[in-house]
Design a protein around this motif. Sequence first.
Motif, PDB file in Angstrom:
ATOM      1  N   GLY A 138       0.819  -1.211   0.000  1.00 36.53           N
ATOM      2  CA  GLY A 138       0.000   0.000   0.000  1.00 36.53           C
ATOM      3  C   GLY A 138       0.851   1.258   0.000  1.00 36.53           C
ATOM      4  O   GLY A 138       0.539   2.227  -0.708  1.00 36.53           O
ATOM      5  N   LEU A 139       1.938   1.258   0.769  1.00 35.74           N
ATOM      6  CA  LEU A 139       2.826   2.423   0.793  1.00 35.74           C
ATOM      7  C   LEU A 139       3.513   2.619  -0.562  1.00 35.74           C
ATOM      8  O   LEU A 139       3.689   3.753  -1.017  1.00 35.74           O
ATOM      9  CB  LEU A 139       3.869   2.256   1.896  1.00 35.74           C
ATOM     10  N   ARG A 178      -5.134   6.412 -10.200  1.00 32.43           N
ATOM     11  CA  ARG A 178      -6.012   5.547  -9.399  1.00 32.43           C
ATOM     12  C   ARG A 178      -5.357   4.201  -9.159  1.00 32.43           C
ATOM     13  O   ARG A 178      -4.618   3.689 -10.013  1.00 32.43           O
ATOM     14  CB  ARG A 178      -7.369   5.360 -10.077  1.00 32.43           C
ATOM     15  N   MET A 179      -5.610   3.639  -7.993  1.00 32.06           N
ATOM     16  CA  MET A 179      -5.048   2.354  -7.603  1.00 32.06           C
ATOM     17  C   MET A 179      -6.072   1.252  -7.849  1.00 32.06           C
ATOM     18  O   MET A 179      -7.249   1.402  -7.525  1.00 32.06           O
ATOM     19  CB  MET A 179      -4.633   2.372  -6.133  1.00 32.06           C
ATOM     20  N   GLN A 230       1.126 -14.688 -14.213  1.00 37.47           N
ATOM     21  CA  GLN A 230       0.420 -15.440 -13.177  1.00 37.47           C
ATOM     22  C   GLN A 230       0.339 -14.702 -11.852  1.00 37.47           C
ATOM     23  O   GLN A 230      -0.166 -15.242 -10.872  1.00 37.47           O
ATOM     24  CB  GLN A 230       1.089 -16.802 -12.948  1.00 37.47           C
ATOM     25  N   PHE A 231       0.801 -13.449 -11.809  1.00 38.83           N
ATOM     26  CA  PHE A 231       0.866 -12.717 -10.554  1.00 38.83           C
ATOM     27  C   PHE A 231      -0.321 -11.762 -10.397  1.00 38.83           C
ATOM     28  O   PHE A 231      -0.680 -11.052 -11.341  1.00 38.83           O
ATOM     29  CB  PHE A 231       2.165 -11.912 -10.466  1.00 38.83           C
ATOM     30  N   LEU A 232      -0.889 -11.733  -9.200  1.00 39.39           N
ATOM     31  CA  LEU A 232      -1.853 -10.706  -8.825  1.00 39.39           C
ATOM     32  C   LEU A 232      -1.073  -9.541  -8.235  1.00 39.39           C
ATOM     33  O   LEU A 232      -0.251  -9.736  -7.336  1.00 39.39           O
ATOM     34  CB  LEU A 232      -2.846 -11.247  -7.794  1.00 39.39           C
ATOM     35  N   VAL A 233      -1.306  -8.342  -8.753  1.00 36.88           N
ATOM     36  CA  VAL A 233      -0.519  -7.187  -8.304  1.00 36.88           C
ATOM     37  C   VAL A 233      -1.435  -6.008  -7.999  1.00 36.88           C
ATOM     38  O   VAL A 233      -2.510  -5.862  -8.581  1.00 36.88           O
ATOM     39  CB  VAL A 233       0.519  -6.760  -9.371  1.00 36.88           C
ATOM     40  N   ALA A 234      -0.990  -5.199  -7.063  1.00 29.81           N
ATOM     41  CA  ALA A 234      -1.584  -3.874  -6.888  1.00 29.81           C
ATOM     42  C   ALA A 234      -0.872  -2.939  -7.858  1.00 29.81           C
ATOM     43  O   ALA A 234       0.337  -3.048  -8.057  1.00 29.81           O
ATOM     44  CB  ALA A 234      -1.405  -3.399  -5.451  1.00 29.81           C
ATOM     45  N   GLN A 235      -1.608  -2.047  -8.487  1.00 30.20           N
ATOM     46  CA  GLN A 235      -1.007  -1.165  -9.474  1.00 30.20           C
ATOM     47  C   GLN A 235      -1.671   0.201  -9.416  1.00 30.20           C
ATOM     48  O   GLN A 235      -2.805   0.339  -8.956  1.00 30.20           O
ATOM     49  CB  GLN A 235      -1.140  -1.750 -10.885  1.00 30.20           C
ATOM     50  N   THR A 236      -0.948   1.198  -9.878  1.00 36.55           N
ATOM     51  CA  THR A 236      -1.456   2.562  -9.913  1.00 36.55           C
ATOM     52  C   THR A 236      -1.377   3.071 -11.338  1.00 36.55           C
ATOM     53  O   THR A 236      -0.286   3.104 -11.927  1.00 36.55           O
ATOM     54  CB  THR A 236      -0.650   3.481  -8.979  1.00 36.55           C
ATOM     55  N   ASP A 237      -2.521   3.427 -11.892  1.00 33.86           N
ATOM     56  CA  ASP A 237      -2.576   3.930 -13.265  1.00 33.86           C
ATOM     57  C   ASP A 237      -2.174   5.404 -13.267  1.00 33.86           C
ATOM     58  O   ASP A 237      -2.892   6.250 -12.740  1.00 33.86           O
ATOM     59  CB  ASP A 237      -3.997   3.760 -13.810  1.00 33.86           C
ATOM     60  N   VAL A 238      -1.028   5.695 -13.873  1.00 28.27           N
ATOM     61  CA  VAL A 238      -0.529   7.071 -13.959  1.00 28.27           C
ATOM     62  C   VAL A 238      -0.357   7.468 -15.422  1.00 28.27           C
ATOM     63  O   VAL A 238       0.572   8.196 -15.786  1.00 28.27           O
ATOM     64  CB  VAL A 238       0.804   7.240 -13.186  1.00 28.27           C
ATOM     65  N   SER A 239      -1.277   6.999 -16.275  1.00 30.47           N
ATOM     66  CA  SER A 239      -1.149   7.231 -17.717  1.00 30.47           C
ATOM     67  C   SER A 239      -1.009   8.708 -18.059  1.00 30.47           C
ATOM     68  O   SER A 239      -0.294   9.075 -19.002  1.00 30.47           O
ATOM     69  CB  SER A 239      -2.366   6.655 -18.445  1.00 30.47           C
ATOM     70  N   GLY A 240      -1.689   9.562 -17.307  1.00 29.06           N
ATOM     71  CA  GLY A 240      -1.656  10.986 -17.613  1.00 29.06           C
ATOM     72  C   GLY A 240      -0.309  11.635 -17.435  1.00 29.06           C
ATOM     73  O   GLY A 240      -0.116  12.793 -17.831  1.00 29.06           O
ATOM     74  N   ILE A 241       0.661  10.914 -16.871  1.00 29.90           N
ATOM     75  CA  ILE A 241       1.980  11.499 -16.626  1.00 29.90           C
ATOM     76  C   ILE A 241       2.766  11.675 -17.921  1.00 29.90           C
ATOM     77  O   ILE A 241       3.832  12.312 -17.934  1.00 29.90           O
ATOM     78  CB  ILE A 241       2.774  10.615 -15.630  1.00 29.90           C
ATOM     79  N   TRP A 242       2.243  11.154 -19.034  1.00 24.66           N
ATOM     80  CA  TRP A 242       2.928  11.260 -20.328  1.00 24.66           C
ATOM     81  C   TRP A 242       3.257  12.703 -20.700  1.00 24.66           C
ATOM     82  O   TRP A 242       4.229  12.967 -21.398  1.00 24.66           O
ATOM     83  CB  TRP A 242       2.060  10.649 -21.427  1.00 24.66           C
ATOM     84  N   LEU A 243       2.441  13.650 -20.265  1.00 22.76           N
ATOM     85  CA  LEU A 243       2.656  15.038 -20.668  1.00 22.76           C
ATOM     86  C   LEU A 243       3.612  15.792 -19.746  1.00 22.76           C
ATOM     87  O   LEU A 243       3.964  16.925 -20.032  1.00 22.76           O
ATOM     88  CB  LEU A 243       1.316  15.784 -20.716  1.00 22.76           C
ATOM     89  N   ALA A 244       4.019  15.159 -18.652  1.00 21.86           N
ATOM     90  CA  ALA A 244       4.887  15.832 -17.683  1.00 21.86           C
ATOM     91  C   ALA A 244       6.332  15.862 -18.170  1.00 21.86           C
ATOM     92  O   ALA A 244       6.737  15.059 -19.018  1.00 21.86           O
ATOM     93  CB  ALA A 244       4.797  15.133 -16.331  1.00 21.86           C
TER      94      ALA A 244
END
Length: 388
Positions: free
Chosen positions: A161-162, A179-180, A187-201
């Motif tokens: 989570g951290l 968003r998380m 085969q892995f279950l993962v927590a992920q954070t979608d940061v697609s909008g960072i493309w413009l940074a």
Amino acid sequence: MTVAFHRLGVRRDGDEWIVGRVDSGDFVAVPEEGLLAIRLLGQGMSVEQVRARLWEETGTDLDVDDFVADLSDAGLVAEVEGRPVPSPPPPRPTFPWLQPRYVRWTLHPALHLALSVPIGAGIACLALRPAIFPGWEAALWTGHGVAVLLTWAAIAWLTTGLHELAHLVTARAAGVPARMTLGTRLQFLVAQTDVSGIWLAPTRVRVTVYLSGMAVDLTICGLALTWAYFIGPNPLTSWTILIQALRLANQLLVFMRTDLYFLLQDVTGCRNLYGDGAAYVRGLLRGRRNTLAALPPRERLSVRLYAMLQSVGTVACLAFAALVTLPLVITLIAHSVRDLLAAVEPWAMAEAVVVLVLVIVPDVLWARVWWRRHGPRIRRATAAVARR
């Protein structure tokens, strides 16, 4: 015909421009003429006027109708002739109340310098006394397996989570509504954070967002190593070090979309290294060798090299799952069911139940997340076969 766009941002990327929506993560790459066309359309000029203007100023005869259709398919067009273009709403961000002004400090170089202190201290302590790095036996702090498993699960999910929160906060600091979610990598279950909008940074901000989770992992590991050096090891620090070390090692598996994969993609200047690599391999298997023709020349070598790594890594990972992970899971479930049926003492029953939950629940979640992503495509393929 006139066109209205959603709120768009732009960033130069080599000889092209990245144009897209930060709120939805939809982006396209266009040449100079394409960017000029978008700006002219955004000023209220009609498609016909824009085509004439482009021909007059650049000598380019752009089919603006097709160009607008492509932009519409990409989710960038809001209205055509004053009529709204149907499109799914942007995904709801995690913690929408978290405003950029509250967390902008996470992008400041001073914070990055401060994090180097516990990381450096941990490395120094490990170098001075390598024995503080625990073996798995050090984490088995009690003979009661249920207590050990619950300790492992609690630390693993807390630190996960951290890790993801670091991605979320740094992306939000850059104005990206991240968003998380739960996702799958092979085969892995993962927590992920979608940061697609960072493309413009800018590059520095993109790299900060990509590596923020690993920075947190290294900081936690450094603090635990320092504690073990000066105060002495304990089950909590042992589990923390082992879990963080394993998570950092997993980031090296760039044939999946790990944090280091996104850094690699950015460094190589590729826009979809994973997808292009997979398409290249599929093309080779079908006897097609021109699958990279549509890519800029500077990306082709990177995609070819990555495709080799992607193929070998994926096969090895799936083989490990079939030969090691799956038999282990089946064995754990079988033994736990047997122990549960034969148990007399409450503690033994609780231990069997905990093992079953910790083994079965992640697999059920993996199957649900995987089907939510791939199920519609499988149903379409099945329906197409049935119609033949």
